[in-house]
Design a protein around this motif. Sequence first.
Motif, mmCIF file in Angstrom:
data_model
loop_
_atom_site.group_PDB
_atom_site.id
_atom_site.type_symbol
_atom_site.label_atom_id
_atom_site.label_comp_id
_atom_site.label_asym_id
_atom_site.label_seq_id
_atom_site.Cartn_x
_atom_site.Cartn_y
_atom_site.Cartn_z
ATOM 1 N N ARG A 200 -0.396 -9.404 -2.347
ATOM 2 C CA ARG A 200 0.515 -10.292 -3.059
ATOM 3 C C ARG A 200 0.846 -11.497 -2.187
ATOM 4 O O ARG A 200 0.750 -11.443 -0.958
ATOM 5 C CB ARG A 200 1.790 -9.566 -3.458
ATOM 6 C CG ARG A 200 2.652 -9.121 -2.277
ATOM 7 C CD ARG A 200 3.858 -8.333 -2.757
ATOM 8 N NE ARG A 200 4.709 -7.894 -1.658
ATOM 9 C CZ ARG A 200 5.772 -7.108 -1.805
ATOM 10 N NH1 ARG A 200 6.106 -6.665 -3.016
ATOM 11 N NH2 ARG A 200 6.496 -6.751 -0.761
ATOM 12 N N CYS B 272 0.827 -1.200 0.000
ATOM 13 C CA CYS B 272 0.000 0.000 0.000
ATOM 14 C C CYS B 272 0.861 1.250 0.000
ATOM 15 O O CYS B 272 2.056 1.218 0.301
ATOM 16 C CB CYS B 272 -0.923 0.001 1.221
ATOM 17 S SG CYS B 272 -0.042 -0.125 2.800
ATOM 18 N N THR C 293 -2.832 -3.200 -2.813
ATOM 19 C CA THR C 293 -3.063 -4.461 -3.487
ATOM 20 C C THR C 293 -2.534 -5.553 -2.567
ATOM 21 O O THR C 293 -1.995 -5.275 -1.497
ATOM 22 C CB THR C 293 -2.385 -4.495 -4.875
ATOM 23 O OG1 THR C 293 -2.772 -5.704 -5.545
ATOM 24 C CG2 THR C 293 -0.875 -4.449 -4.760
ATOM 25 N N TRP D 86 0.426 -11.408 -7.662
ATOM 26 C CA TRP D 86 -0.238 -10.155 -7.284
ATOM 27 C C TRP D 86 -1.736 -10.276 -7.544
ATOM 28 O O TRP D 86 -2.166 -10.917 -8.500
ATOM 29 C CB TRP D 86 0.324 -8.994 -8.100
ATOM 30 C CG TRP D 86 1.746 -8.633 -7.758
ATOM 31 C CD1 TRP D 86 2.866 -9.206 -8.265
ATOM 32 C CD2 TRP D 86 2.170 -7.636 -6.851
ATOM 33 N NE1 TRP D 86 3.993 -8.627 -7.709
ATOM 34 C CE2 TRP D 86 3.586 -7.643 -6.831
ATOM 35 C CE3 TRP D 86 1.504 -6.719 -6.021
ATOM 36 C CZ2 TRP D 86 4.340 -6.784 -6.049
ATOM 37 C CZ3 TRP D 86 2.260 -5.855 -5.239
ATOM 38 C CH2 TRP D 86 3.657 -5.895 -5.248
#
Length: 861
Positions: free
Chosen positions: A841, A794, A839, A860
């Motif tokens: 991962r 982030c 996101t 991802w």
Amino acid sequence: MRPLRTFTVEPNLPDALAPLKQLAYNLRWAWHGDALDLFRRLDPQAWDDCHHNPVAILGRVDQNRLQALSVDEGFLAHLRRVRDEMNAYLQGRGWWRKTHPRDDTPVVAYFCAEFGLTECLPIYSGGLGVLAGDHLKSASDLDLPLVAVGLLYQQGYFRQRLNADGWQLELFPRNDFHNMPIRPVTGPDGQNVVISIPLADRTVKAQVWRVDVGRIVLYLLDTNITENSLEDRHITAQLYGGDQDMRIRQEIVLGIGGVSLLRALEIPVKAYHMNEGHSAFLSLERIRRLMVEKGASFNEAREAVAASNIFTTHTPVPAGNDAFEPWLIEKYFAGYWDQLGLSMDEFMNLGRAEPPGRDEPMNLTILALRMSAFHNGVSRLHGQVSRKLWNSVWPALPQPEIPIDGLVNGIHTLSWISHDMAELYDRYLGPDWHEKPPHAEAWEATRHIPDAELWRTHERRRERLTAFARRRQRDILAKRGAGAAEMEAAEEILDPEALTIGFARRFATYKRANLIFSDLNRLERIVNRSGQKVQIIFAGKAHPRDNPGKDLIRQIVHISRTEPFRRSLVFLEDYDINVARYLVQGVDVWLNTPLRPMEASGTSGMKVAANAGLNLSVLDGWWAEGYDPEVGWAIGSGETYDDLDYQNQVESQALYDLLEKEIIPLFYDRGSDNLPRGWIEKMKASIRRLAPVFNTYRMVRQYAESYYAPAAARWDELTAENLAQARELSRWKDGVQDGFHHVQIESVNDDLPTPAERIRQDGSGAKVGKNVRVEAVVNLGGLKAEDVAVELYCGRLDEDGQLTDGHALPMEHVEQQDAHRHRYAVHMPCQLSGMVGYTVRVLPGRQSRFDTRVSSRIRWA
């Protein structure tokens, strides 16, 4: 005609002078002023004539002079003092052995293609070699358990001469190893140690020499021996000479031969430091030997080797990195990759970016990056540049996470400051100041140095620089057969009281030596100000094949011969360590004008700062983190331009403005005592702020603590019990590589309001100081939860909506929902207002995210 027999003639020293030989063969004298004075005392003129070579001077001094000195009580007392100090230094304990009292065996092998230790051992070309030499000197001062490996070049790097037109010519005088401070390494049988190195369809022999650098030993390989063919004898003829075929042979001898050397001498090295990519083949040889000796697979051996390798890159542009075409690799390694259990493509791919191309060359920087656990650039800015340059080695990682640190270079302070300045430091900072250069508090006493004393010390150095430049110009003109008028003119160059600017470095176009000549009319007005003279001294070599660099030198020489600049502009031929010392000790201002960000570090400006000089530089390399308005001047503010002509125009005008409005007025602002108090205040701030940080004592200690000690410890762990941990780790990575194909991030949810809720609430729902809970469901396929790490990535968004400077937060494993699905969660803190994003991962676990074997498996959302 070949001689029937060869033998060495040694100096015939009286017994009372026998310690001179011991002193001569340990380069500790190179940074010990009292020892230098001792050898100079033998015969000052001969000392200069033999390029400050103590071994050579012992053979040149007249026997009657030696006999006289053997009964000279003053000289003998001097000799005993230097000998006793040397012995105390060698037998004493430095930082490492005080910190690690049980570990005094060689732990680290430091490999480099060149070493700049002293001008009488010309096996260096420039900054890389000088840094390597300073690295060894500080390793000695720190008492680090380190050995070094390099090549012994018969001709070294070229000597520079300029023809009547100012065009650079290259001379390659042969080094007489038997009149240099080096010795052949002999075995128990008294014979010279010679190692064998497989090379294509033959075996090359290399003799081993040693250089004692204080407590450190530098081993050098020499292929110029009768056992080799004429072709192979030339492998170690010239530093950076020849074509690509010669370059790969040199690097095979350095890397593979260097490992063989350490094995032949039974030196139990645990960690290997590759200073630039020239020695990258050592990684493959280490792997091959482990495979043979331990019955390991390539990947098993690779785990232990990579974990104990350190790689330092110095090159900020792709073209500066060695890369060899497939046909050349096949020529020299066709039988070698079979021993590693690899195909040609697998072997080549070790030195190729992702995804590899079949015709792509093998890049030794990429090979070194793949085969090392520790990587660094040589300044903070260079670390950033390197992360961008080598992002393709870790294609699944964001650029800020590319594991290349920025560990800024330094200088070995005692090797570069003048004797006058060292004595001044002794008086006001204490006699042990040089043992504590990293500690800023030791340098605070600089404030108490009387202004007059500091200024007079610096003025003496400027006077010596002026005298040296005149003498050198006269000598060069005499060799060229110049007339009386030219010889007389050489006596008039430079003014020992004028503001003196220095520019000395390799002449490459990106270093922009000609930037200051962008407006010759304005420069003429600057250097010829009434009562405020300015003079500029240039020095440096262009690579023999760099004609644009040679043309820069020619342009400067031509300008220096015009009437407005005849007395104020000088180019000193044949730049070497000795010329560099005079310059960095005597100039008032050091000019550096590279195209940012193409200067990886640079260290000459650091040497000037330690001598109380001031820097005027583009914000590149080390100056990007060293600059402060109190200690010098910056050209520009770190901007980059697409239009080079426009950039040159803008930065040349900024340079002229600084000279006219700040630098010259400050230098010539004198009181009734003729002291430039404002300038001296800046000198003291430069010493106080820069000298404690930009030195190799700090740098090498940082390498030892951050890289060498962890790498050696990791080697011990992975090789214990017949590589038990290395084998288990390799098996785990094989399983992760196979299993990651089935890993999927199936869903990601957070507790932020929906769009409709945001409208009703008149806001986003995310507030500074509040956390956002994010959950993810991950299908791990056949992998276990402990095999992976799930992270939230982030940060703030750029103008394109991209996460360019994010950071990772580990997500907690909340539950296993079924045989393959797992739920993870984290609270994301909102610390700043503005547009942010995130996101998710999934990475291999066990701290393996930066391992090139598995980093491409990152998934991802």
